[in-house]
Design an enzyme around this catalytic site. Structure first.
Site, short mmCIF file in Angstrom:
data_model
loop_
_atom_site.label_atom_id
_atom_site.label_comp_id
_atom_site.label_asym_id
_atom_site.label_seq_id
_atom_site.Cartn_x
_atom_site.Cartn_y
_atom_site.Cartn_z
N HIS A 168 2.81 9.36 24.79
CA HIS A 168 2.42 10.39 23.80
C HIS A 168 1.03 10.11 23.22
O HIS A 168 0.77 10.37 22.05
CB HIS A 168 3.45 10.51 22.66
N TYR A 186 9.93 1.85 17.79
CA TYR A 186 8.87 2.56 17.06
C TYR A 186 8.25 1.71 15.96
O TYR A 186 7.05 1.77 15.73
CB TYR A 186 9.40 3.89 16.50
N ASN A 224 11.32 16.08 21.27
CA ASN A 224 10.57 16.60 22.41
C ASN A 224 10.83 18.10 22.56
O ASN A 224 11.71 18.64 21.90
CB ASN A 224 11.03 15.91 23.71
N HIS A 272 8.76 7.43 13.45
CA HIS A 272 9.81 6.46 13.76
C HIS A 272 11.19 7.12 13.53
O HIS A 272 11.48 7.52 12.40
CB HIS A 272 9.63 5.24 12.83
#
Ligand code: HDE
Length: 732
Positions: free
Chosen positions: A85, A372, A158, A349
């Site tokens: 990403h 994360y 997503n 996160h």
């Protein structure tokens, strides 16, 4: 605090209302108007053009602290890009719940329809580097940070509701396989290479996600026109402590629309910032992107009633089984001021949750909860990343976390431990009634094992469901996408294996792909798989015929608006001014953006002497930048454009990409000089008769309102006209 002094984190927290994220960030926003240039220490700089030298032609002196400070800062300007990403774009906005959800969750931001919770959303591609093109075939990240009064809640989702793998331990392998190959760092931002498909061919659990990535969902026309999903099953917890399983959905109000593959590839060259620019411009123009947040809610008692496991991130809950309840709306209304400070430094996160929301045991989610936080430590340089303005909660922060690189907060006093008496016992535990976070007390009594649950065994039923739910055109696009991807794979045995896997999704699907890539025989035999990867008994736990889920087809999306669509008007000197004005006004009134495209920049004069500004020429734009095109009438204009290869190419290409095309009078004659075929062009010979055939809308001799503009608008609202059977014959 004295005037002009920066507020400390603690002071800010005590004085701020929870919804004032804008103001909170405002303290850190620079206002350089009317100021002098200074060093980082605030010393005013008299000369920013010359370094300090021993004589005008002599060497630069080490004592030049101004030069050294500037250069050192520059040398350290970059931070590592995100490992996945990396390429993203973001916007600020707010979220508002429609009605109180107190029955299901105690999360404060989901109680009061009057409360606007500030949000920051970052959209991204997954595989490409930070400088890669926007329009590659890929899943898109849709990460939302809600700055709630309970603390920050990150919904890190997503635009596809499932994932490639079932257990987080496979993530590094998946990402290694999809990223450019390590020996030559190619290809950029593309899964179409041997490593990726080698890996996938050995991981049958990925087949459902593969179907999504091959579909048009992987080519969003705009970040404003795609769905979002939390993917994993989460929990809502209400004040009584009742837990229910939920799935999060984002639904764009503009509907879901996509590009076609040829177009996406060309845009990647002509405007690699296509999706970024689209988001930025829409917000600048006040066309704020809006998404409804939806949840699917499953009572704990019903959790085992599905023929798949709610903890398996390769499965959806079909909307027909559990409807998506729309619970609120998000509006993105402000672009970041600074890409680096906000978009790049934002740290999302999935572990950032608030009371009222909790995790499920999805092993993919559980792994993310580690990853994360870990990744921010290296990317943002230490444990104080939550103090970077974009990451700061609006809720007060009080704890005994101290020191570390780049600490911003100046903690006062001697007490940095708990329990304490010297600080009056503060900061103290928050009881649950005061929104203290208490994890859902799930009972677990199990052996410690390194195992996959049998309930995760079925890798194909939902892949088949997805395939069955697509329209004929969507299926064709999926077939072509896999033909492309595997066509780039050099090793024949990898192509072969992928066809065997595809055959387990659908025989016809496999056959159609195989034909194109030189695979002559297949049987769906997966015995090449290792024992750990091979489908286990219990595969296809679901019903023999998976049926269809209409919600999975983009064909069924909202198609009632042309708001923010970009329409090109092709014209040259001598164009028909009144027709052009009429259509331009109608399109703009319907919310579309219109650009005049001609051979040269500057302005052009109509047949009756009216001057119109040209927005783009064929050098600075192309049909792939637009959703539709209108060709103005006017004899001279047509004569000029018919000798322009670019103008003809523009129209051929728009046709091939199934875009709506409108033309009036001599504009129709120009269409007849293109290679467009298989649609009715000449029919509209009599006055005011509008012909609309497969998205090509034409009219001759307009007098007054012929209905042409409305027919063209209707055609644009459909987005693409896939039913042009002879489009393949059109060169472009
Ligand atoms: Fe991520 N993912 N991911 N991911 N992911 C990251 O975190 C990871 C997964 C998603 O705009 C990284 O800060 C693991 C699913 C988004 O900043 C990293 C696994 C979903 C973003 C990471 C997954 C996502 C990331 C890289 C498998 C959809 C961008 C930089 C267990 C629900 C957020 C960073 C932004 C980013 C790890 C799978 C979405 C390395 C280990 C499933 C939208 O921590």
């Amino acid at each position: 605090m004295n005037k002009g002094e920066r507020p400390t984190n603690v002071e800010k927290q005590n004085s701020e209302p929870a919804t004032a994220k804008t103001e909170a960030l405002e303290n850190h926003r620079e206002h350089p108007e009317g100021t002098y240039l200074t060093t980082d220490q605030g010393v005013r700089i008299a000369d920013n053009h010359n370094s300090l030298k021993a004589g005008p032609r002599g060497p630069t002196l080490l004592e030049d602290f101004i030069f050294r400070e500037k250069m050192t800062h520059f040398d350290h300007e970059r931070i590592p890009e995100r490992i996945v990403h990396a390429r993203g774009s973001a916007a600020h906005g707010y979220f508002q719940v429609y009605e109180s959800l107190a029955e299901y969750t105690k999360a404060k931001f989901l109680q009061d329809p009057q409360v606007q919770t500030p949000v920051f959303v970052r959209f991204s591609t997954v595989a490409g580097f930070r400088g890669s093109a926007d329009t590659v075939r890929d899943a898109r990240g849709f990460a939302t940070k809600f700055y709630t009064e309970d603390g920050n809640f990150d919904l890190v989702g997503n635009n596809m509701p499932v994932f490639f793998i079932q257990d987080a331990i496979k993530f590094p392998d998946l990402v290694h396989a999809v990223k450019p190959e390590p020996h030559n760092e190619m290809p950029q931002a593309s899964a179409a290479h041997d490593n990726f498909w080698d890996f996938i061919s050995l991981m049958p659990e990925s087949m459902h996600m593969v179907m999504w990535v091959l579909s048009d969902r992987a080519l969003p026309r705009s970040y404003r026109m795609m769905e979002g999903f939390g993917v994993h099953t989460f929990r809502f917890i209400n004040a009584a402590g009742t837990s229910r399983f939920i799935k999060f959905h984002w639904k764009p109000l503009l509907g879901m629309h996509s590009l076609v593959w040829d177009e996406a590839q060309k845009i990647a060259g002509k405007d690699p910032d296509f999706n970024r620019r689209d988001l930025w411009e829409a917000i600048e123009k006040g066309a704020y992107p809006e998404y409804e947040l939806g949840v699917q809610i499953v009572e704990e008692a019903d959790a085992d009633s599905f023929d798949f496991d709610l903890l398996d991130a390769t499965k959806i809950i079909p909307e027909e089984l559990v409807p998506v309840r729309k619970i609120g709306k998000m509006t993105l209304n402000r672009n970041p001021d600074n890409f680096f400070a906000e978009t790049e430094q934002a740290a999302f996160h999935p572990g950032h949750i608030v009371p009222g929301i909790d995790f499920s045991n999805d092993p993919l989610l559980q792994g993310r909860l580690f990853s994360y936080l870990d990744t921010q430590l290296i990317r943002l340089g230490g444990p104080n990343f939550a103090e970077i303005p974009i990451n700061r909660p609006v809720a007060a922060v009080h704890n005994n976390q101290r020191d570390g690189y780049m600490r911003q907060t100046i903690n006062k006093g001697r007490v940095n431990y708990e329990p304490n008496s010297l600080g009056g016992g503060c900061p103290m535990h928050a009881p649950e009634a005061m929104q203290g976070f208490v994890s859902h007390a799930e009972t677990i009594d199990a052996a410690k094992v390194r195992e996959r649950s049998e309930s995760f065994n079925d890798h194909f039923t939902q892949a088949t469901l997805f395939w069955n739910s697509q329209s004929a055109v969507e299926k064709e696009h999926i077939v072509q996408a896999l033909q492309f991807e595997l066509g780039k794979v050099e090793h024949m045995h990898i192509r072969q294996r992928m066809i065997e896997l595809a055959a387990n999704v659908d025989q016809e699907f496999a056959a159609r792909v195989a034909r194109e890539i030189g695979v002559t025989e297949f049987s769906g035999d997966l015995s090449y798989l290792s024992e750990s990867a091979a489908p286990k008994p219990g595969s296809r736990r679901g019903a023999a015929a998976p049926g269809r889920s209409p919600a999975l087809s983009m064909e069924n999306t909202v198609k009632d608006s042309i708001k923010t669509r970009k329409i090109a008007i092709l014209a040259a000197a001598g164009f028909d001014h009144s027709a052009l004005l009429q259509i331009k006004t109608a399109l703009q009134a319907a919310g579309a953006q219109v650009e005049i495209v001609s051979k040269h920049l500057g302005s052009i004069k109509s047949g009756d002497g009216q001057e119109v500004k040209v927005d783009k020429n064929f050098l600075t734009t192309a049909s792939i930048m637009y959703d539709a095109v209108y060709v103005a009438g006017g004899k001279q204009s047509m004569v000029t454009l018919q000798t322009s290869g670019e103008a003809l190419h523009f129209l051929n290409e728009a046709f091939k990409h199934c875009k709506p095309i409108g033309a009036s009078d001599e504009g129709i004659d120009l269409l007849m000089r293109t290679n467009i075929t298989g649609v009715e062009l000449s029919g509209a010979a009599s006055q005011n008769q509008v012909t609309s055939d497969k998205g090509v809308v034409t009219v001759r001799h307009q007098a007054g309102d012929s209905g042409f503009a409305q027919s063209f608008i209707d055609a644009i609202a459909q987005h693409r006209h896939w039913d042009r059977d002879k489009k393949d014959q059109v060169p472009a």
